[in-house]
Design an enzyme around this catalytic site. Structure first.
Site, mmCIF file in Angstrom:
data_model
loop_
_atom_site.group_PDB
_atom_site.id
_atom_site.type_symbol
_atom_site.label_atom_id
_atom_site.label_comp_id
_atom_site.label_asym_id
_atom_site.label_seq_id
_atom_site.Cartn_x
_atom_site.Cartn_y
_atom_site.Cartn_z
ATOM 1 N N ARG A 18 0.851 -1.181 0.000
ATOM 2 C CA ARG A 18 0.000 0.000 0.000
ATOM 3 C C ARG A 18 0.895 1.241 0.000
ATOM 4 N NH1 ARG A 18 -4.664 -1.679 4.448
ATOM 5 N NH2 ARG A 18 -5.982 -2.862 3.006
ATOM 6 N N GLN A 57 4.145 2.113 2.401
ATOM 7 C CA GLN A 57 4.629 0.967 3.172
ATOM 8 C C GLN A 57 6.074 0.611 2.815
ATOM 9 O OE1 GLN A 57 1.637 -2.104 2.499
ATOM 10 N NE2 GLN A 57 0.954 -1.940 4.614
ATOM 11 N N GLY A 70 -6.196 1.065 9.441
ATOM 12 C CA GLY A 70 -6.552 0.132 8.392
ATOM 13 C C GLY A 70 -5.697 0.210 7.151
ATOM 14 N N GLY A 109 -2.260 -0.474 7.139
ATOM 15 C CA GLY A 109 -1.107 -1.358 7.171
ATOM 16 C C GLY A 109 0.141 -0.815 7.832
ATOM 17 N N LYS A 110 -0.016 -0.051 8.913
ATOM 18 C CA LYS A 110 1.173 0.448 9.638
ATOM 19 C C LYS A 110 1.973 -0.716 10.216
ATOM 20 C CE LYS A 110 -1.101 3.228 12.402
ATOM 21 N NZ LYS A 110 -2.436 3.148 11.772
ATOM 22 N N SER A 111 1.276 -1.727 10.750
ATOM 23 C CA SER A 111 1.953 -2.829 11.442
ATOM 24 C C SER A 111 2.920 -3.568 10.530
ATOM 25 C CB SER A 111 0.923 -3.809 12.010
ATOM 26 O OG SER A 111 0.042 -3.161 12.896
ATOM 27 N N CYS A 136 -14.634 13.939 -0.051
ATOM 28 C CA CYS A 136 -15.538 13.086 0.727
ATOM 29 C C CYS A 136 -16.256 12.097 -0.169
ATOM 30 C CB CYS A 136 -16.556 13.953 1.472
ATOM 31 S SG CYS A 136 -17.751 13.001 2.430
ATOM 32 N N CYS A 180 -20.659 10.686 3.561
ATOM 33 C CA CYS A 180 -21.197 11.057 4.865
ATOM 34 C C CYS A 180 -22.620 11.565 4.659
ATOM 35 C CB CYS A 180 -20.334 12.113 5.562
ATOM 36 S SG CYS A 180 -20.443 13.735 4.805
#
Length: 593
Positions: free
Chosen positions: A86, A89, A109, A111-113, A456, A460
């Site tokens: 992504r 990353q 959501g 993908g930091k990990s 947006c 919303c």
């Protein structure tokens, strides 16, 4: 000095103060406009940078080979079963593998990990991951176990045998685990852990340090944790180890604070776009009758989300247990989750929910940061969050598989002041709460901080119903409210927000009813006007502390005297023509620019 001169001086003083108030208002409006333009500028620069990145090789981008590039690509597919990266990353992974310190600011959501998990697999020794919550540790270690990446954790509930094995593994050259998850409290309090880390460092087995939810370091962050302030010891003791700080919510000023606290001389900061176009945001009016709001949540889950996984966030541990029990009575498989539960029970609920054995977790914020279940189709807030950052992070648990998901919040008048008494002792806690209230009361988008209305893309309820909004003059309503508070002050009486609304609607002591002009507005409309006056500075908060609780009262704000001037007007934008999701008329408001 004669009384006439005194009167003239006082009149001039009042005039000068009124003019100063108007100038302050104009300055505030200009600062708000400056913030919006700066945000838009940064977004455009980010777009430009990403466009340039795709057109030319970058030192740490995807088009340049490094000694580790083949191994990274192989583990991406073989270990993590992914076919591509992504945005940002790979750049973050290359930077940390190159030994650079960096902050990665990326929405939930996205993908930091992976930015420290994948480098850990490609490195000698292990990566130390500092996380604030046990639920986060459990979530990640469960996932890593499922993909055969060895990871362990140390926290207050770890038994002696497990802790002993982990401590021994830290200095084992054969690397029995690739990631070690610890709490900041463990770093601060365990001399044995620090001793083992030092031995691992000297043996070149401590490959990197990842500080998840790095904004917790700063007192100006929305989730400040005292033990995070002590994490500077890691970089001081292990200067050659690259440090990676990760967050979904930190502002530039918070990151500057974190940089000093963590003793990072020149970290690189990578910031991703925050627009998650698969999430739909919706505000619902919360009925003052708790039974009605529970029934509405029940109907939502049963009709719209049958057999789909979700989270319902609540204000307190008591609320979590009560709402979970009520949902169970209505044949929804829901369990509560909060900080004071037995650790084994928390783990069990987490695992049941992750494996879809239960449909809903009814949770406090203890069930939040780092939860990475991909198929969460709804996140419902029974009560508003205490800050925009908190709400963004909590709602971001939804739709991590990039499929459509809903983020629904119940906005209730009484909840504002319930939360206010909780955050009154926090640094800028009150300010952040009012920003949150303003956020719900104005356009339901992230335009002011992250993207514009066009960005947006109708995701919303405000943008989908923009034609329903109209500007309304509420000056006379404001004068009525101010008169009630002036009258209460003259009688040395304090009014809670609830009592203020009731007095304005003609309830309360008969003596007071005769002295005030009651409103023709509905209760919902009256509450909206009072919120607007609080946000705009015509009203202000006043707190009273007892040994057992904190009380919130309404007082006249610094701008209340402006209403003495008949030329002064107040406008607000409202909708009163469309039906709300529960069949009631929604009355939203936002300040006129």
């Amino acid at each position: 000095m004669t009384s006439g001169v005194c009167s003239d001086v006082q009149a001039e003083l009042d005039s000068v103060e009124a003019e100063l108030d108007l100038l302050e208002l104009q300055i505030a409006e200009l600062l708000e406009k400056q913030a919006q333009l700066t945000s838009r500028k940064n977004a455009l620069l980010q777009q430009l940078e990403e466009a340039c990145d795709s057109a030319r090789p970058l030192m740490f981008g995807c088009l340049v080979d490094f000694p580790w590039s083949k191994e990274v690509a192989q583990h991406l597919m073989d270990s993590f079963h992914l076919v591509e990266f992504r945005p940002l990353q790979l750049r973050a992974i290359n930077l940390t593998l190159a030994g650079r310190d960096l902050f990665l600011v990326m929405p939930t959501g996205r993908g930091k990990s992976l930015c420290y998990q994948l480098p850990a697999v490609c490195s000698k020794g292990f990566t130390l991951v500092v996380t604030p919550l046990v639920s986060l540790m459990e979530d990640q270690t469960m996932y890593l176990k499922s993909v055969d990446v060895p990871a362990v954790m140390l926290n207050a509930s770890s038994n002696k045998e497990h802790a002993k094995a982990v401590m021994a593994g830290m200095t084992d050259p054969t690397s029995p685990f690739k990631l070690l998850y610890v709490t900041p409290e463990k770093i601060a309090k365990s001399k044995l852990l620090m001793s083992r880390l030092e031995k691992a460092y000297n043996a070149n087995l401590l490959s990197r340090i990842a500080v998840d939810e790095v904004h917790c370091c700063s007192q100006w962050g929305h989730d400040f944790r005292p033990d995070y302030k002590l994490l500077g010891i890691l970089k001081r003791q292990f200067p050659k180890v690259p440090l990676l700080g990760l967050t979904a919510t930190a502002t530039s000023s918070v990151l500057k604070d974190c940089e000093k606290i963590l003793c990072l001389p020149q970290p690189i900061t990578l910031t991703a776009s925050f627009n998650r176009t698969n999430l739909y945001y919706e505000v619902r009016v919360k009925d003052s009758d708790s039974e009605a709001s529970i029934s509405d949540i029940t109907t939502l889950i049963k009709s719209r989300y049958q057999n789909q996984s979700g989270i319902v966030y609540v204000f307190s541990q008591k609320d979590a247990e009560l709402l979970a029990s009520e949902l169970q009575k209505r044949e929804i498989l829901a369990y509560s989750y909060h900080a004071n539960m037995d650790p084994d029970d928390k783990t069990q609920v987490h695992r049941w929910w992750t494996s879809n054995k239960i449909q809903v977790v009814v949770a406090t914020v203890a069930f939040g940061m780092g939860i990475d279940k991909p198929d969460v189709r709804f996140v419902i807030h029974h009560t508003i969050s205490k800050s925009i950052e908190n709400y963004y992070q909590e709602s971001g648990r939804a739709g991590r598989d990039d499929l459509p998901a809903d983020c629904i919040v119940y906005f209730g008048f009484a909840d504002i002041f319930r939360i206010s008494t909780m955050v009154v002792m926090e640094n800028v806690g009150q300010q952040k709460l009012l920003q949150m209230v303003d956020y719900f009361g104005s356009n339901w988008t992230l335009a002011s901080d992250v993207w514009d209305d066009e960005g947006c893309k109708q995701m919303c309820d405000t943008c989908r119903h923009v034609k329903d909004y109209a500007s309304v003059d509420i000056t006379q309503h404001a004068r009525q409210v101010v008169h009630i508070l002036e009258l209460a002050g003259s009688m040395e009486e304090k009014l809670t927000p609830l009592k203020l609304v009731e007095a304005w609607m003609g309830k309360g002591p008969a003596k007071r009813r005769k002295m005030i002009q009651t409103t023709t507005l509905s209760r919902l409309q009256a509450e909206a006007v009072i919120i607007h006056l609080l946000l705009q500075g015509y009203l202000r908060e006043d707190f009273s502390f007892t040994p057992y609780t904190t009380y919130f009262y309404m007082k006249l704000g610094r701008k209340a005297p402006l209403l003495k001037n008949q030329a002064h007007t107040i406008s607000m934008t409202m909708t009163g023509c469309r039906d709300g999701p529960s069949g009631v008329s929604i009355y939203c408001c936002c300040p006129q620019s």
